[in-house]
Design a protein around this motif. Structure first.
Motif, PDB file in Angstrom:
ATOM      1  N   VAL A  78      21.315  20.320  -1.987  1.00  0.00           N
ATOM      2  CA  VAL A  78      20.646  19.814  -3.178  1.00  0.00           C
ATOM      3  C   VAL A  78      20.801  18.306  -3.185  1.00  0.00           C
ATOM      4  CG1 VAL A  78      21.034  21.932  -4.490  1.00  0.00           C
ATOM      5  CG2 VAL A  78      22.707  20.074  -4.616  1.00  0.00           C
ATOM      6  N   VAL A  79      19.924  17.631  -3.909  1.00  0.00           N
ATOM      7  CA  VAL A  79      19.964  16.185  -3.953  1.00  0.00           C
ATOM      8  C   VAL A  79      20.684  15.729  -5.213  1.00  0.00           C
ATOM      9  CG1 VAL A  79      17.685  16.048  -5.048  1.00  0.00           C
ATOM     10  CG2 VAL A  79      18.589  14.077  -3.843  1.00  0.00           C
ATOM     11  N   ALA A  80      21.505  14.701  -5.089  1.00  0.00           N
ATOM     12  CA  ALA A  80      22.136  14.042  -6.227  1.00  0.00           C
ATOM     13  C   ALA A  80      21.477  12.683  -6.391  1.00  0.00           C
ATOM     14  CB  ALA A  80      23.633  13.891  -5.989  1.00  0.00           C
ATOM     15  N   LEU A  81      20.967  12.397  -7.605  1.00  0.00           N
ATOM     16  CA  LEU A  81      20.288  11.132  -7.844  1.00  0.00           C
ATOM     17  C   LEU A  81      20.550  10.670  -9.272  1.00  0.00           C
ATOM     18  CD1 LEU A  81      16.464  11.649  -8.374  1.00  0.00           C
ATOM     19  CD2 LEU A  81      18.066  13.537  -8.318  1.00  0.00           C
TER      20      LEU A  81
ATOM     21  N   ASP B 246      33.735   7.915  -6.160  1.00  0.00           N
ATOM     22  CA  ASP B 246      33.153   6.584  -5.991  1.00  0.00           C
ATOM     23  C   ASP B 246      31.662   6.648  -5.689  1.00  0.00           C
ATOM     24  OD1 ASP B 246      35.668   5.641  -6.418  1.00  0.00           O
ATOM     25  OD2 ASP B 246      36.059   5.062  -4.335  1.00  0.00           O
ATOM     26  N   THR B 247      31.263   7.584  -4.840  1.00  0.00           N
ATOM     27  CA  THR B 247      29.856   7.658  -4.459  1.00  0.00           C
ATOM     28  C   THR B 247      28.984   8.095  -5.624  1.00  0.00           C
ATOM     29  OG1 THR B 247      30.453   8.142  -2.163  1.00  0.00           O
ATOM     30  CG2 THR B 247      28.213   8.711  -2.867  1.00  0.00           C
ATOM     31  N   LEU B 248      29.420   9.099  -6.362  1.00  0.00           N
ATOM     32  CA  LEU B 248      28.622   9.565  -7.494  1.00  0.00           C
ATOM     33  C   LEU B 248      28.585   8.530  -8.614  1.00  0.00           C
ATOM     34  CD1 LEU B 248      29.658  13.324  -7.580  1.00  0.00           C
ATOM     35  CD2 LEU B 248      27.485  12.342  -6.821  1.00  0.00           C
ATOM     36  N   ALA B 249      29.668   7.788  -8.800  1.00  0.00           N
ATOM     37  CA  ALA B 249      29.660   6.722  -9.802  1.00  0.00           C
ATOM     38  C   ALA B 249      28.664   5.630  -9.417  1.00  0.00           C
ATOM     39  CB  ALA B 249      31.060   6.133  -9.952  1.00  0.00           C
ATOM     40  N   ALA B 250      28.617   5.309  -8.127  1.00  0.00           N
ATOM     41  CA  ALA B 250      27.675   4.293  -7.660  1.00  0.00           C
ATOM     42  C   ALA B 250      26.237   4.769  -7.821  1.00  0.00           C
ATOM     43  CB  ALA B 250      27.958   3.944  -6.200  1.00  0.00           C
ATOM     44  N   ILE B 251      25.987   6.034  -7.563  1.00  0.00           N
ATOM     45  CA  ILE B 251      24.640   6.581  -7.740  1.00  0.00           C
ATOM     46  C   ILE B 251      24.257   6.607  -9.209  1.00  0.00           C
ATOM     47  CG2 ILE B 251      23.261   8.700  -7.548  1.00  0.00           C
ATOM     48  CD1 ILE B 251      24.672   9.242  -4.908  1.00  0.00           C
ATOM     49  N   GLY B 252      25.191   6.999 -10.056  1.00  0.00           N
ATOM     50  CA  GLY B 252      24.891   7.149 -11.478  1.00  0.00           C
ATOM     51  C   GLY B 252      24.697   5.841 -12.209  1.00  0.00           C
TER      52      GLY B 252
ATOM     53  N   ALA C 272      29.935  18.110 -12.729  1.00  0.00           N
ATOM     54  CA  ALA C 272      28.938  17.504 -13.614  1.00  0.00           C
ATOM     55  C   ALA C 272      29.280  16.040 -13.821  1.00  0.00           C
ATOM     56  CB  ALA C 272      28.884  18.244 -14.941  1.00  0.00           C
ATOM     57  N   PRO C 273      29.079  15.199 -12.815  1.00  0.00           N
ATOM     58  CA  PRO C 273      29.428  13.788 -12.944  1.00  0.00           C
ATOM     59  C   PRO C 273      28.508  13.073 -13.928  1.00  0.00           C
ATOM     60  CG  PRO C 273      28.234  14.166 -10.919  1.00  0.00           C
ATOM     61  CD  PRO C 273      28.491  15.515 -11.509  1.00  0.00           C
ATOM     62  N   PRO C 274      29.024  12.149 -14.706  1.00  0.00           N
ATOM     63  CA  PRO C 274      28.167  11.417 -15.654  1.00  0.00           C
ATOM     64  C   PRO C 274      27.161  10.542 -14.930  1.00  0.00           C
ATOM     65  CG  PRO C 274      30.356  10.436 -15.537  1.00  0.00           C
ATOM     66  CD  PRO C 274      30.424  11.721 -14.772  1.00  0.00           C
ATOM     67  N   GLY C 275      25.945  10.488 -15.472  1.00  0.00           N
ATOM     68  CA  GLY C 275      24.918   9.624 -14.913  1.00  0.00           C
ATOM     69  C   GLY C 275      24.213  10.161 -13.694  1.00  0.00           C
ATOM     70  N   VAL C 276      24.553  11.394 -13.269  1.00  0.00           N
ATOM     71  CA  VAL C 276      23.988  11.967 -12.047  1.00  0.00           C
ATOM     72  C   VAL C 276      23.435  13.351 -12.346  1.00  0.00           C
ATOM     73  CG1 VAL C 276      24.513  12.798  -9.708  1.00  0.00           C
ATOM     74  CG2 VAL C 276      25.529  10.667 -10.538  1.00  0.00           C
TER      75      VAL C 276
END
Length: 303
Positions: A167-170, A229-235, A253-257
């Motif tokens: 799945v894609v995270a964006l 770190d990666t999900l925070a940067a994406i979000g 369920a990362p915030p912003g993603v």
């Protein structure tokens, strides 16, 4: 000769690092202990194993001659320990399984199925790099390991167990986030954050090959480091995207993603159970059966 195993371990570590400080750090001991034990080994053998006359540490001819023998001795000791561990595990019904990161709901289901099939057995989970896990299965230290992507190993049998869809995270703020499914080609203008091929060859090849089949070569952004770190940067940083296994994404369920399934034909990673070709004991048969029974594809469309 009165040569100790720890001296051989210190010797091999120093041959790999060629630096007393780094060798001591790897061995989790002080540098003086490394130097002391190697001096004792050299006195016992009556030769210098390392040339310390320059700023760099180098093996002498005697050191080069000792190297393959030291490797063989320690490998035999490890194999002996693995054989005893295997005997112990057979007696107490323990199965030792190597695992990969990102199994998510797959692992929960596997543990539950194994408990149903072998209620009196114990399943010990071991996390390590894939090459190390495969080596431990070959030596008998592990009964089996889960691996993603095909691995070439003539000494092991790879049993196909399931496929993990990607799945894609964006960013949740991105226009694509409103879609229930995303065409891979729609991501062509966004940088891709992905672990390097050296770190994760199967995933790297699967994602880039899928992008090329979708008609584009992705622009690689900063490398995927840690989930946090990666999900925070994406979000919250410059818009970019990455991929996750659906079974893993469904549990975070990362915030912003947001996580969104990819439109068919969505790439999926094959997962295998690597085992020795010997006839499996009852507990290992239960593990194999548990892995084979996992067929449901968990969804990951939460945001």
């Amino acid at each position: 000769m009165d040569v100790e195993l720890r001296q051989l371990r210190y010797f091999l570590t120093l041959t790999e690092e060629l630096h007393f400080g780094r060798a001591a750090e790897r061995l989790n001991i002080v540098q003086s202990a490394v130097s002391q034990q190697l001096r004792r080994l050299e006195r016992e053998l009556g030769v210098d194993l390392f040339d310390r006359s320059t700023r760099t540490v180098r093996l002498t001819e005697a050191g080069h001659r000792l190297l393959p023998h030291a490797e063989r001795v320690l490998a035999d000791v490890e194999a002996a320990r693995a054989a005893i561990d295997d005997l112990r595990s057979r007696r107490d019904g323990t199965v030792r399984l190597g695992t990969s990161t990102g199994l998510g709901a797959r692992l929960d289901t596997l543990l539950a199925r194994f408990r149903e099939l072998a209620p009196d057995a114990t399943l010990d989970l071991v996390t390590a790099p894939v090459a190390d896990r495969l080596r431990r299965v070959r030596s008998g230290e592990l009964d089996a390991t889960l691996v993603r992507g095909e691995q070439r190993d003539a000494a092991l049998e790879l049993l196909a167990v399931w496929h993990d869809p990607l799945v894609v995270a964006l960013p949740a703020r991105h226009d694509l986030a409103v879609r229930s499914r995303i065409e891979l080609a729609a991501l062509a203008d966004l940088p891709l954050r992905l672990a390097s091929r050296q770190r994760n060859p199967p995933l790297y090849d699967l994602v880039l090959d899928s992008c090329r089949r979708a008609g584009f070569t992705p622009t690689l952004g900063p490398e995927f480091t840690t989930d946090q770190d990666t999900l925070a940067a994406i979000g919250f940083g410059t818009p970019s995207w990455t991929v996750y296994y659906a079974a893993q994404a469904g549990q975070i369920a990362p915030p912003g993603v947001v996580f969104r399934p990819l439109a068919p034909p969505a790439p999926a990673m094959p997962t295998y159970l690597a085992v020795r070709p010997d006839p499996p004991r009852a507990e290992l048969r239960a593990l194999i059966q548990a892995c084979m029974s996992i067929v449901d594809e968990p969804r990951a469309d939460r945001s």
